[in-house]
Scaffold this motif. Structure first.
Motif, PDB file in Angstrom:
ATOM      1  N   ARG A  17       0.713  -1.197   0.030  1.00 41.68           N
ATOM      2  CA  ARG A  17       0.109   0.010   0.021  1.00 41.68           C
ATOM      3  C   ARG A  17       0.870   1.286  -0.017  1.00 41.68           C
ATOM      4  N   ILE A  18       0.260   2.578  -0.064  1.00 46.11           N
ATOM      5  CA  ILE A  18       0.787   3.583  -0.173  1.00 46.11           C
ATOM      6  C   ILE A  18       1.903   3.735   1.012  1.00 46.11           C
ATOM      7  N   ASN A  19       1.370   3.463   2.178  1.00 43.48           N
ATOM      8  CA  ASN A  19       2.278   3.765   3.332  1.00 43.48           C
ATOM      9  C   ASN A  19       3.314   2.838   3.523  1.00 43.48           C
ATOM     10  N   ASP A  20       3.318   1.766   2.526  1.00 44.19           N
ATOM     11  CA  ASP A  20       4.605   0.862   2.695  1.00 44.19           C
ATOM     12  C   ASP A  20       5.809   1.044   1.981  1.00 44.19           C
ATOM     13  N   ILE A  21       5.809   2.337   1.272  1.00 49.51           N
ATOM     14  CA  ILE A  21       6.942   2.639   0.548  1.00 49.51           C
ATOM     15  C   ILE A  21       7.904   3.693   1.266  1.00 49.51           C
ATOM     16  N   LEU A  22       9.027   4.029   0.763  1.00 48.21           N
ATOM     17  CA  LEU A  22       9.981   4.967   1.048  1.00 48.21           C
ATOM     18  C   LEU A  22      10.396   5.707  -0.211  1.00 48.21           C
ATOM     19  N   ALA A  23      10.323   7.072  -0.326  1.00 48.95           N
ATOM     20  CA  ALA A  23      10.745   7.856  -1.321  1.00 48.95           C
ATOM     21  C   ALA A  23      11.408   9.183  -0.932  1.00 48.95           C
ATOM     22  N   ILE A  24      12.079   9.688  -1.948  1.00 49.99           N
ATOM     23  CA  ILE A  24      12.760  11.026  -1.481  1.00 49.99           C
ATOM     24  C   ILE A  24      12.053  12.098  -2.225  1.00 49.99           C
ATOM     25  N   GLY A  25      12.037  13.250  -1.903  1.00 51.15           N
ATOM     26  CA  GLY A  25      11.550  14.500  -2.785  1.00 51.15           C
ATOM     27  C   GLY A  25      12.273  15.621  -2.347  1.00 51.15           C
ATOM     28  N   THR A  26      11.887  16.833  -2.618  1.00 49.12           N
ATOM     29  CA  THR A  26      12.460  18.295  -2.361  1.00 49.12           C
ATOM     30  C   THR A  26      11.841  19.126  -1.670  1.00 49.12           C
ATOM     31  N   HIS A  27      12.501  20.066  -0.870  1.00 49.40           N
ATOM     32  CA  HIS A  27      11.994  20.879   0.021  1.00 49.40           C
ATOM     33  C   HIS A  27      11.919  22.289  -0.955  1.00 49.40           C
ATOM     34  N   ASN A  28      10.972  22.860  -1.018  1.00 48.33           N
ATOM     35  CA  ASN A  28      10.632  24.234  -1.730  1.00 48.33           C
ATOM     36  C   ASN A  28      11.118  24.056  -3.345  1.00 48.33           C
ATOM     37  N   SER A  29      10.463  22.779  -3.935  1.00 46.13           N
ATOM     38  CA  SER A  29      10.939  22.278  -5.138  1.00 46.13           C
ATOM     39  C   SER A  29      11.200  23.351  -6.438  1.00 46.13           C
ATOM     40  N   TYR A  30      10.322  24.466  -6.345  1.00 44.91           N
ATOM     41  CA  TYR A  30      10.493  25.326  -7.329  1.00 44.91           C
ATOM     42  C   TYR A  30      11.433  26.423  -7.169  1.00 44.91           C
ATOM     43  N   LYS A  31      12.256  26.558  -6.007  1.00 46.93           N
ATOM     44  CA  LYS A  31      12.857  27.654  -5.638  1.00 46.93           C
ATOM     45  C   LYS A  31      14.121  27.644  -6.628  1.00 46.93           C
ATOM     46  N   GLN A  32      14.280  29.000  -7.347  1.00 42.92           N
ATOM     47  CA  GLN A  32      15.632  29.454  -7.906  1.00 42.92           C
ATOM     48  C   GLN A  32      16.442  30.334  -7.219  1.00 42.92           C
ATOM     49  N   PRO A  33      17.843  30.432  -7.757  1.00 43.07           N
ATOM     50  CA  PRO A  33      18.652  31.258  -6.755  1.00 43.07           C
ATOM     51  C   PRO A  33      17.964  32.624  -6.395  1.00 43.07           C
ATOM     52  N   MET A  34      18.312  33.276  -5.624  1.00 47.91           N
ATOM     53  CA  MET A  34      18.029  34.921  -5.094  1.00 47.91           C
ATOM     54  C   MET A  34      18.928  35.796  -6.069  1.00 47.91           C
ATOM     55  N   PRO A  35      18.650  36.774  -6.584  1.00 47.27           N
ATOM     56  CA  PRO A  35      19.610  37.338  -7.416  1.00 47.27           C
ATOM     57  C   PRO A  35      20.667  37.971  -6.653  1.00 47.27           C
ATOM     58  N   ALA A  36      21.897  37.833  -7.186  1.00 40.08           N
ATOM     59  CA  ALA A  36      23.021  38.287  -6.568  1.00 40.08           C
ATOM     60  C   ALA A  36      23.174  39.476  -5.694  1.00 40.08           C
ATOM     61  N   ALA A  37      22.548  40.785  -6.275  1.00 42.81           N
ATOM     62  CA  ALA A  37      22.692  41.845  -5.440  1.00 42.81           C
ATOM     63  C   ALA A  37      21.672  41.660  -4.198  1.00 42.81           C
ATOM     64  N   ARG A  38      20.639  41.043  -4.399  1.00 43.22           N
ATOM     65  CA  ARG A  38      19.696  40.957  -3.164  1.00 43.22           C
ATOM     66  C   ARG A  38      20.301  40.133  -2.234  1.00 43.22           C
ATOM     67  N   MET A  39      20.943  38.799  -2.635  1.00 43.94           N
ATOM     68  CA  MET A  39      21.764  38.006  -1.560  1.00 43.94           C
ATOM     69  C   MET A  39      22.796  38.921  -1.143  1.00 43.94           C
ATOM     70  N   ALA A  40      23.288  39.553  -1.777  1.00 48.17           N
ATOM     71  CA  ALA A  40      24.669  40.274  -1.183  1.00 48.17           C
ATOM     72  C   ALA A  40      24.003  41.188   0.093  1.00 48.17           C
ATOM     73  N   ALA A  41      23.002  42.045  -0.246  1.00 53.41           N
ATOM     74  CA  ALA A  41      22.259  43.061   0.551  1.00 53.41           C
ATOM     75  C   ALA A  41      21.785  42.139   1.792  1.00 53.41           C
ATOM     76  N   LEU A  42      21.315  41.116   1.486  1.00 55.02           N
ATOM     77  CA  LEU A  42      20.416  40.426   2.676  1.00 55.02           C
ATOM     78  C   LEU A  42      21.702  39.835   3.722  1.00 55.02           C
ATOM     79  N   GLN A  43      22.961  39.565   3.080  1.00 59.53           N
ATOM     80  CA  GLN A  43      24.011  38.879   3.605  1.00 59.53           C
ATOM     81  C   GLN A  43      24.391  39.771   4.700  1.00 59.53           C
ATOM     82  N   GLN A  44      24.522  41.074   4.262  1.00 63.22           N
ATOM     83  CA  GLN A  44      24.804  42.305   4.929  1.00 63.22           C
ATOM     84  C   GLN A  44      23.941  42.521   6.434  1.00 63.22           C
ATOM     85  N   ARG A  45      22.684  42.392   5.777  1.00 59.48           N
ATOM     86  CA  ARG A  45      21.735  42.759   6.955  1.00 59.48           C
ATOM     87  C   ARG A  45      21.662  41.529   7.736  1.00 59.48           C
TER      88      ARG A  45
END
Length: 348
Positions: A17-45
């Motif tokens: 049954r469905i609950n007899d399996i083990l599988a893997i997946g991803t967290h926030n599967s849609y997420k792309q990198p934050m723009p570099a300038a925005r990431m740099a500003a967040l790193q400072q803050r």
């Protein structure tokens, strides 16, 4: 439980049954990198927050082809369209409908901005891979107020928003693609009683289908459930405690501190999702303790940010099943008659 076989004197193992399996997946599967300038500003803050957000995923199709059988989407209510479009030229953000964004206006780069677009990608892939193991779709109903961080405040979810979410999912995923709470409850008085009685669909019945789970707090779960005794007519299973009449699914994200709780829930028959890593910490140090605990915990779906290693980090941390299988037998439930190899090989 054993059942009579086709020939006298033989017995057969009950079906997986469905609950007899083990599988893997991803967290926030849609997420792309934050723009570099925005990431740099967040790193400072806020360097701690910046580090936690410094991950990204390949497109959904690549994840599915690489074995992901759990996908997580963050949905933002946008019935009129345009609420999350400030500072963006994206035509998709102008259209009505739920938007798949992590933190609107801040960490909002997405491989599929519109929920319907994400679902169509998944549906098309499923149609071309009809033997795939059931895919868990984990949703967060986002309503964070991000303006204080320089982003866009999300619209609040109410019962009408959840009704619209169910309808939008059903507009893409027809009944033949879904396993919903009513399918599990059947003739049992409550969903919980059906789960405790082992009434999950068999693996064969669930191949090529999706389960949707609402990973949210008690207040949002109560809004979604409404006055229902369980989850009648709803698309989503909900994250709730084992005593609830609506209990079928649980989010238990720490396989180290929640090891006993996960094992107990799985033994009782519930579906559980846990996490192999979080906030980039394990990957940076190639620390596999949480990953190994997650894979041994019994949780049917183990989520990661690292289906592939991040080349920036030494050690090559990643999460895979033995033999790069898409799904294997659950290590706690240990169903009889379960093949030793990948559960999808016999059905592709």
């Amino acid at each position: 439980m054993w059942v009579a076989g086709a020939h006298a004197g033989q017995v057969q193992e009950p079906p997986l049954r469905i609950n007899d399996i083990l599988a893997i997946g991803t967290h926030n599967s849609y997420k792309q990198p934050m723009p570099a300038a925005r990431m740099a500003a967040l790193q400072q803050r806020n360097p701690q927050m910046a580090q936690a957000l410094d991950y990204a995923h390949r497109p959904l199709l690549e994840q599915l082809d690489h074995g992901a059988r759990q996908i997580e989407l963050d949905v933002n209510f946008d019935p009129q369209g345009g609420h999350y479009a400030a500072g963006s030229s994206s035509a998709e953000l102008q259209q009505p409908g739920f938007k798949v964004l992590h933190m609107p206006g801040l960490d909002n780069a997405s491989s599929c901005i519109q929920l319907t677009a994400c679902l169509r990608i998944l549906h098309a892939w499923s149609e071309s891979h009809p033997g795939h193991a059931p895919i868990l779709m984990l949703f967060n109903a986002k309503d964070e107020q991000n303006a204080r961080l320089g982003g866009i405040d999300a619209l609040r979810f109410d019962e009408a928003a959840f009704d619209a979410l169910d309808a939008e999912i059903r507009s893409v995923m027809g009944p033949g693609k879904l396993v919903v709470p009513d399918d599990v409850q059947g003739a049992y008085p409550t969903l919980r009683e059906a789960v405790l009685a082992g009434n999950w669909p068999t693996l064969e019945q669930a191949r090529g289908r999706f389960l949707f789970a609402l990973d949210e707090n008690e207040d949002k779960v109560a809004l979604y459930r409404g006055a229902r005794s369980s989850l009648q007519g709803r698309v989503f299973f909900v994250n709730t405690d084992a005593s609830s009449p609506a209990a079928a699914y649980m989010t238990l994200n720490d396989p180290l501190s929640q090891r006993a709780e996960i094992r107990r829930a799985v033994q009782q028959g519930f579906l559980v999702r846990t996490r192999a890593d979080a906030e980039t910490l394990e990957a940076r140090d190639n620390d596999v303790r949480r990953r190994d605990a997650a894979l041994a915990s019994g949780a049917q779906y183990v989520s990661t940010d690292y289906l592939w290693p991040d080349a920036r980090f030494p050690g090559g941390y990643r999460v895979t099943l033995p033999g790069s299988a898409e799904a294997t037998c659950n290590p706690v439930r240990q169903p009889g008659g379960c093949p030793a190899d990948a559960l999808e090989q016999q059905a592709q």
